[in-house]
Enzyme design. Sequence first.
Site, mmCIF file in Angstrom:
data_model
loop_
_atom_site.group_PDB
_atom_site.id
_atom_site.type_symbol
_atom_site.label_atom_id
_atom_site.label_comp_id
_atom_site.label_asym_id
_atom_site.label_seq_id
_atom_site.Cartn_x
_atom_site.Cartn_y
_atom_site.Cartn_z
ATOM 1 N N GLY A 142 0.808 -1.211 0.000
ATOM 2 C CA GLY A 142 0.000 0.000 0.000
ATOM 3 C C GLY A 142 0.839 1.258 0.000
ATOM 4 C CB THR A 144 -0.770 4.248 -5.244
ATOM 5 O OG1 THR A 144 0.415 3.990 -5.993
ATOM 6 C CG2 THR A 144 -1.652 5.202 -6.011
ATOM 7 C CD1 TRP A 174 -5.301 3.714 -8.680
ATOM 8 C CD2 TRP A 174 -6.273 1.877 -9.484
ATOM 9 N NE1 TRP A 174 -6.321 4.113 -9.510
ATOM 10 C CE2 TRP A 174 -6.935 3.003 -10.017
ATOM 11 C CE3 TRP A 174 -6.710 0.589 -9.842
ATOM 12 C CZ2 TRP A 174 -8.013 2.882 -10.896
ATOM 13 C CZ3 TRP A 174 -7.779 0.478 -10.714
ATOM 14 C CH2 TRP A 174 -8.419 1.615 -11.226
ATOM 15 C CG LEU A 251 7.688 1.452 -6.150
ATOM 16 C CD1 LEU A 251 7.554 2.969 -6.165
ATOM 17 C CD2 LEU A 251 6.426 0.806 -6.694
ATOM 18 C CB ALA A 254 7.603 -3.946 -9.113
ATOM 19 N NE ARG A 255 9.242 2.424 -10.971
ATOM 20 C CZ ARG A 255 9.583 3.510 -10.288
ATOM 21 N NH1 ARG A 255 10.850 3.700 -9.939
ATOM 22 N NH2 ARG A 255 8.665 4.395 -9.951
ATOM 23 C CD GLN A 291 4.585 -6.433 -52.021
ATOM 24 O OE1 GLN A 291 4.421 -5.221 -51.908
ATOM 25 N NE2 GLN A 291 5.121 -6.986 -53.096
ATOM 26 C CD GLU A 375 4.799 -1.294 -9.769
ATOM 27 O OE1 GLU A 375 5.124 -0.390 -8.983
ATOM 28 O OE2 GLU A 375 4.276 -2.344 -9.390
ATOM 29 C CG PHE A 395 10.709 14.346 -10.625
ATOM 30 C CD1 PHE A 395 9.866 13.418 -11.198
ATOM 31 C CD2 PHE A 395 12.068 14.076 -10.598
ATOM 32 C CE1 PHE A 395 10.354 12.222 -11.724
ATOM 33 C CE2 PHE A 395 12.561 12.893 -11.114
ATOM 34 C CZ PHE A 395 11.715 11.974 -11.685
#
Length: 396
Positions: A142, A144, A174, A251, A254-255, A291, A375, A395
């Site tokens: 948990g 996000t 999510w 993360l 996971a990425r 083709q 992610e 950012f």
Amino acid sequence: MLVPTHSPTPDEVAADPVGIDHMLSADERAVRDRVRAFVDTELRPNIAEWYENAHLPRELLPAFGELGVLGMMLSGNGLPGRSAVEYGLAAAELEAGDSGLRTVVSVQGSLAMTAIHSFGSEEQKAQYLPGMAAGRVVGCFGLTEPNAGSDPGSMTTFARRDGDDWVLSGAKRWIGLASIADIAIIWAQTDDGIRGFIVPTNAPGFTATPITAKLSMRASIQCDIELDEVRLPADAMLPEARGLRGPFTCLNSARYGIVWGAMGAARDALETARRYALERVAFERPIAAAQLTQAKLADMTLDVATGSLLALQLGRLKDQGLLLPHQISIGKLNNVRTAIRVAQSARTILGGNGITAEYSPMRHVQNLESVRTYEGTDEVHALVIGAALTGMPAFR
């Protein structure tokens, strides 16, 4: 000098157009082939129905445990201890079946298990990791929140001290597997910065509600979580996780899996389209002889081959301890974009039949739109790469 002994058949070219098999060890090929066989027998016959009915069978978790893909790169405490390349090959095979099913493995292993393995106490590792590797204990992750996705530092979930206990309040969104999970790794603000907690999902005040109105990832589970004064003992905290380094470590694991997984989905879409083109007759010949169809197949093959080579290069770096965050972003951004393009092109070869559940490319397209977002969005990964190139984070 070795000389090829025969001209490869079309099926052989399609299976390995640039000779990646020769770059893998026998152990790596064995892992890939074992997971591929599992996908072919256990997942492919059922995935269209699971997807249409938005159903994830809970019994898949123990099956994944027996297959050895939960926490696959982690060692100790009865964990598989396989290489990064072996995990990547497994992720590609799982996502060739369905992105949502590969996500199940990622949430359990790369996120929840990695959090405990990297930042938990020895007691926490011994208590949870063996059962999680076997799929008997299900975890979720948990991070996000409804208003904190790409900017997790702005999370508002808060954990306050109350005597020796922690009391958590807030909301997450999510969160994969939350409604079937036994434990949740919850990241929360504290007076000492962001910390991680192991939260039993049966704790009073913890509520997980599946998000059902989804056009993507329908064979997996994503949830809203509400934390209403959830009381935890002091030893529920992950002692070694401080700040965003904790969740970002998970993360990145996971990425990395996504870099490979996306190519599995792309490869499956391409092969589905190729076989269809060989069988579908229009204007008195298979459309594979046209083709424009061959041009599409060639372009898709280039995309899958180059993306797979990129995944393998990043896997070799990871196994050497040399993989850098911006390189993971290069892999995730490139390969997911590529996979969407391939699956969309494959769908066009299938014509009207391509929108039915009988064929995989459109399902892959829909799933990959979620993979593109979670992610780290395209924009986030572009800025990670940009910061590495310029030394100036953009950012904010």
